[in-house]
Design a protein around this motif. Sequence first.
Motif, PDB file in Angstrom:
ATOM      1  N   MET A   1       0.861  -1.196   0.000  1.00 34.73           N
ATOM      2  CA  MET A   1       0.000   0.000   0.000  1.00 34.73           C
ATOM      3  C   MET A   1       0.892   1.239   0.000  1.00 34.73           C
ATOM      4  N   SER A   2       0.732   2.125  -0.976  1.00 33.70           N
ATOM      5  CA  SER A   2       1.559   3.328  -0.990  1.00 33.70           C
ATOM      6  C   SER A   2       0.720   4.587  -0.861  1.00 33.70           C
ATOM      7  N   LEU A 121      16.446  19.489   3.079  1.00 30.14           N
ATOM      8  CA  LEU A 121      15.831  18.356   3.775  1.00 30.14           C
ATOM      9  C   LEU A 121      16.032  17.080   2.971  1.00 30.14           C
ATOM     10  N   PRO A 122      16.140  15.936   3.659  1.00 29.16           N
ATOM     11  CA  PRO A 122      16.158  14.676   2.910  1.00 29.16           C
ATOM     12  C   PRO A 122      14.758  14.357   2.401  1.00 29.16           C
ATOM     13  N   GLU A 123      14.650  13.380   1.532  1.00 32.16           N
ATOM     14  CA  GLU A 123      13.332  12.929   1.058  1.00 32.16           C
ATOM     15  C   GLU A 123      12.581  12.282   2.222  1.00 32.16           C
ATOM     16  N   PRO A 124      11.274  12.519   2.326  1.00 33.71           N
ATOM     17  CA  PRO A 124      10.528  11.859   3.398  1.00 33.71           C
ATOM     18  C   PRO A 124      10.183  10.405   3.032  1.00 33.71           C
ATOM     19  N   ALA A 146      10.455   2.303   0.734  1.00 35.78           N
ATOM     20  CA  ALA A 146      10.098   0.969   1.241  1.00 35.78           C
ATOM     21  C   ALA A 146       9.658   1.076   2.700  1.00 35.78           C
ATOM     22  N   LYS A 147      10.366   1.920   3.452  1.00 38.07           N
ATOM     23  CA  LYS A 147      10.039   2.140   4.867  1.00 38.07           C
ATOM     24  C   LYS A 147       8.636   2.741   5.024  1.00 38.07           C
ATOM     25  N   GLY A 148       8.332   3.687   4.161  1.00 37.02           N
ATOM     26  CA  GLY A 148       7.019   4.339   4.187  1.00 37.02           C
ATOM     27  C   GLY A 148       5.911   3.374   3.798  1.00 37.02           C
ATOM     28  N   ALA A 153       1.415  -0.145   5.351  1.00 29.47           N
ATOM     29  CA  ALA A 153       0.909  -1.515   5.374  1.00 29.47           C
ATOM     30  C   ALA A 153       0.536  -1.902   6.801  1.00 29.47           C
ATOM     31  N   SER A 154       1.367  -1.519   7.774  1.00 29.20           N
ATOM     32  CA  SER A 154       1.031  -1.891   9.157  1.00 29.20           C
ATOM     33  C   SER A 154      -0.071  -0.987   9.721  1.00 29.20           C
TER      34      SER A 154
END
Length: 161
Positions: A1-2, A121-124, A146-148, A153-154
């Motif tokens: 899910m993105s 800023l880095p990418e979120p 991938a972290k996002g 997903a959780s």
Amino acid sequence: MSHYKTTLPDEAATQALGKSLAHTLVPGLVIFLHGDLGAGKTALTRAMIHAAGFTGNVKSPTYTLAEPYQVKIRSQTTTIMHFDLYRMLSAEEFLDAGFREEFNASNICIVEWPEKADGVLPEPDLNVFLSVAGDGREVELQALSAKGIACLASLQFAPNL
Ligand code: ADP
Ligand code: MG
């Protein structure tokens, strides 16, 4: 899910989302919060920080620009850095304050008004868009890494949604 979009009919719904999001936080995560003044960026952040176990007052870092909170994420002490860059005058101010170093593998960084620090800023991992809709709010979450994606997903298994 993105991608995830929902309505938040009242402040309790914002708090419930914050609580659900808190369960998905992992060290190193970067969340950008977008939306006009009063859209609920601070309310959402406050709910996340409280749900992550911080018991004190969470105020808007309007003048300090950043505020650290010690929380426990999966029984590991972690710092959530809450930024509100609305009053920041330049990207140099951000760099001079040492804020860039706070975006590291161990901190969780939540940023209101990230557009004020464009270019430094880095990418979120996650973008959150909040807007006023009638008496309530509309929220859209967008995963950019991938972290996002893992975070969203959780979120669907979180107890409050
Ligand atoms: P921002 O940080 O985006 O400027 P704040 O979180 O400081 O906004 O303020 C948002 C205001 O909207 C607060 O008064 C809060 O009580 C209210 N609010 C938050 N979520 C909702 C919601 N889902 N419906 C109605 N009001 C809300
Ligand atoms: Mg705010």
